[in-house]
Design a protein around this motif. Structure first.
Motif, mmCIF file in Angstrom:
data_model
loop_
_atom_site.group_PDB
_atom_site.id
_atom_site.type_symbol
_atom_site.label_atom_id
_atom_site.label_comp_id
_atom_site.label_asym_id
_atom_site.label_seq_id
_atom_site.Cartn_x
_atom_site.Cartn_y
_atom_site.Cartn_z
ATOM 1 N N ARG A 94 0.853 -1.189 0.000
ATOM 2 C CA ARG A 94 0.000 0.000 0.000
ATOM 3 C C ARG A 94 0.886 1.235 0.000
ATOM 4 O O ARG A 94 1.702 1.437 0.915
ATOM 5 N N SER A 100 0.639 5.362 -0.235
ATOM 6 C CA SER A 100 -0.270 6.509 -0.173
ATOM 7 C C SER A 100 0.350 7.714 -0.884
ATOM 8 O O SER A 100 1.556 7.739 -1.171
ATOM 9 N N GLU A 101 -0.470 8.727 -1.143
ATOM 10 C CA GLU A 101 0.032 9.959 -1.730
ATOM 11 C C GLU A 101 1.012 10.639 -0.778
ATOM 12 O O GLU A 101 1.978 11.281 -1.218
ATOM 13 N N GLN A 102 0.796 10.477 0.537
ATOM 14 C CA GLN A 102 1.718 11.040 1.522
ATOM 15 C C GLN A 102 3.077 10.341 1.444
ATOM 16 O O GLN A 102 4.128 10.981 1.595
ATOM 17 N N ASP A 103 3.068 9.023 1.204
ATOM 18 C CA ASP A 103 4.328 8.291 1.040
ATOM 19 C C ASP A 103 5.104 8.817 -0.170
ATOM 20 O O ASP A 103 6.333 8.976 -0.118
ATOM 21 N N ILE A 104 4.362 9.096 -1.239
ATOM 22 C CA ILE A 104 5.009 9.609 -2.446
ATOM 23 C C ILE A 104 5.587 10.999 -2.197
ATOM 24 O O ILE A 104 6.711 11.306 -2.612
ATOM 25 N N ASP A 105 4.826 11.845 -1.500
ATOM 26 C CA ASP A 105 5.322 13.194 -1.171
ATOM 27 C C ASP A 105 6.615 13.119 -0.364
ATOM 28 O O ASP A 105 7.571 13.870 -0.622
ATOM 29 N N ASP A 150 5.367 16.279 -13.559
ATOM 30 C CA ASP A 150 4.983 15.966 -12.183
ATOM 31 C C ASP A 150 4.372 14.571 -12.095
ATOM 32 O O ASP A 150 4.692 13.792 -11.183
ATOM 33 N N GLU A 151 3.503 14.243 -13.052
ATOM 34 C CA GLU A 151 2.901 12.913 -13.070
ATOM 35 C C GLU A 151 3.969 11.839 -13.251
ATOM 36 O O GLU A 151 3.925 10.789 -12.595
ATOM 37 N N ARG A 210 5.903 11.365 -9.994
ATOM 38 C CA ARG A 210 5.109 10.665 -8.975
ATOM 39 C C ARG A 210 4.984 9.174 -9.330
ATOM 40 O O ARG A 210 5.027 8.314 -8.441
ATOM 41 N N ASN A 211 4.820 8.870 -10.616
ATOM 42 C CA ASN A 211 4.749 7.463 -11.017
ATOM 43 C C ASN A 211 6.075 6.750 -10.766
ATOM 44 O O ASN A 211 6.106 5.596 -10.316
ATOM 45 N N ARG A 243 6.352 6.143 -7.082
ATOM 46 C CA ARG A 243 5.517 5.010 -6.692
ATOM 47 C C ARG A 243 6.205 3.686 -7.057
ATOM 48 O O ARG A 243 6.202 2.733 -6.276
#
Length: 478
Positions: free
Chosen positions: A199, A201-206, A441-442, A445-446, A449
């Protein structure tokens, strides 16, 4: 580079037997399905008698197992299936061959036998689960892998590969194909299991993007020289002399590529020498980091410009990689098309001929001035877009299947295509607009992830395999 150590053998064996690239040239280490009751009882009795005989002779039951001292029988029961001594011997030989090729020979010890047997048990458990959930690998992917193996062997077709294998040993091609199917199914099963456990999260990615490690996710492009020294025979049949000859060619090539301003073609030709198999590859041009092969990306991104990797041993050959150049960009622009489509499905309720007739009727209406969106809303069989007049929004490269993307790229803005067919049925598409979109940016982030997934996946896989084993009936007999 280290590929094998004794403490990692079980994992290495399991990996080599579950990744389609790693099993390509070795066919013998397969776990057997359970035999009929009488035969199984007889084999179990043989295994028990052999164990008792060993004990009477003062031998430990984990003494080194070899073809010379083994009478084939069941070595382990895994739920309703069995693993034979011959399976274990073959898997040990395969593991030793790979370790030898990697420059780290492993002795046939009790510890090696235990770890290889554990890998066979885990493989059998996964194959049983594959059957229960009904995973069926894509035949096209299997054929593609066979074609890659044929090419690596210097052959121009799968049929030629089949002829060579069956000429050497009847039934070898069928065994290889079955092994590839099993490995692809196991890989799909592992992906399903691991992805459900990891799992992010967006916070993990940040948090990751704020770390120093994220610097490698810049929009770098890498110009690489990638050359492969193919093996002269099936990986499992290579002699030590053949392995050494391939390694010597790789080392000669590496030395030549280290020279500044080297002519790559000349370096490859000079390194070829008397080596009987043509070296493959050359200057691969510039690639985005995301487009690099996963198994090579970590090596390439570590190199300084002008540096050459140490020989990388793979099941198909020895790879040499040079980072010829590198350039960075703050933006990543990709083309996108604003697209609509009309789909007429081909299924059990509608034959191909009927679907083709229907799409041609719709095409005739478009040519007579009908509104595309209205026809899509009324007649399209795509439930996801029909309610929006066939609108697929903005579509980028590699988001659609090949025939659709090709037609989309060849259709002018404001125009619609002629009817064409894909695996889903018959289509007409319309291109409403085209743009260059900044997806930096996308992209980052990918990539973040993916990096987090690669960090967490090994432990998730280990946990799942332990749970799988804990919930199974396993009995080691010898």
């Amino acid at each position: 580079m280290r590929f094998f150590s004794l403490g990692q053998t079980s994992r290495a064996v399991l990996l080599s037997m579950t990744m389609t690239g790693a099993i390509a040239l070795s066919f013998s280490a397969q776990a057997a399905t359970v035999k009929p009751a009488k035969a199984q009882a007889s084999q179990a009795a043989q295994a028990s008698q052999a164990a008792q005989a060993n004990a009477a002779a003062g031998q430990n039951s984990v003494n080194r197992l070899t073809p010379a001292n083994s009478t084939d029988g069941i070595i382990a029961l895994v739920n309703e299936n069995a693993i034979l001594k011959s399976d274990l011997i073959a898997a040990i030989a395969q593991t030793q061959a790979r370790a030898q090729a990697a420059g780290e020979p492993i002795a046939n010890s009790a510890q090696l036998q235990s770890e290889v047997l554990n890998a066979l048990i885990l493989r059998e458990l996964q194959l049983s689960l594959v059957k229960r959930v009904g995973l069926n690998p894509d035949e096209a992917a299997i054929n593609q892998r066979l074609a890659q193996i044929a090419q690596a062997e210097g052959l121009n077709s799968i049929a030629a590969l089949q002829q060579r294998l069956d000429a050497a040993k009847p039934g070898s091609y069928a065994t290889l194909r079955a092994q590839l199917i099993e490995d692809a199914a196991i890989q799909a099963l592992q992906q399903r299991q691991i992805s459900s456990r990891v799992r992010i999260s967006e916070q993990d990615i940040d948090a990751f993007l704020a770390s120093p490690e994220a610097k490698r996710l810049s929009q770098s492009e890498y110009q690489t020289v990638h050359v492969r020294i193919p093996y002269m025979d099936d990986y499992s049949r290579l002699s030590e002399a053949q392995r050494n000859e391939a390694l010597k060619v790789a080392q000669r090539l590496r030395t030549r590529l280290q020279a500044p301003n080297v002519d790559v073609t000349e370096a490859i030709a000079a390194s070829q020498g008397s080596y009987p198999i043509q070296l493959q590859g050359g200057d691969m041009g510039f690639h985005k980091a995301a487009a690099l092969p996963t198994e090579l990306a970590s090596e390439i991104t570590k190199l300084e410009v002008g540096a050459v990797s140490a020989p990388l041993i793979t099941p198909e050959g020895i790879d040499i990689i040079k980072l010829a150049d590198k350039k960075s960009s703050d933006t990543m622009l990709v083309p996108q098309w604003n697209t609509r489509h009309i789909l007429v499905k081909v299924d059990e309720l509608q034959t191909d001929a009927l679907a083709e007739q229907k799409i041609n009727d719709l095409y005739a209406q478009l040519r007579n001035g009908a509104d595309f969106a209205s026809l899509a809303s009324t007649y399209s069989d795509d439930p996801g877009s029909a309610g929006r007049g066939g609108d697929l929004d903005w579509v980028g490269e590699e988001q659609m299947i090949g025939p659709f993307e090709a037609m989309m790229k060849n259709t002018a803005v404001g125009d619609y295509s002629a009817p064409f067919k894909t695996q889903f049925g018959w289509h007409i598409l319309k291109v409403e607009g085209k743009r260059q979109q900044d997806v930096s940016d996308e992209y980052r982030r990918n990539m973040a992830r993916q990096a987090l997934y690669q960090r967490l996946a090994p432990q998730a896989k280990e946990d799942w395999l332990q749970e799988l084993r804990a919930g199974a009936y396993i009995q080691v007999l010898g």
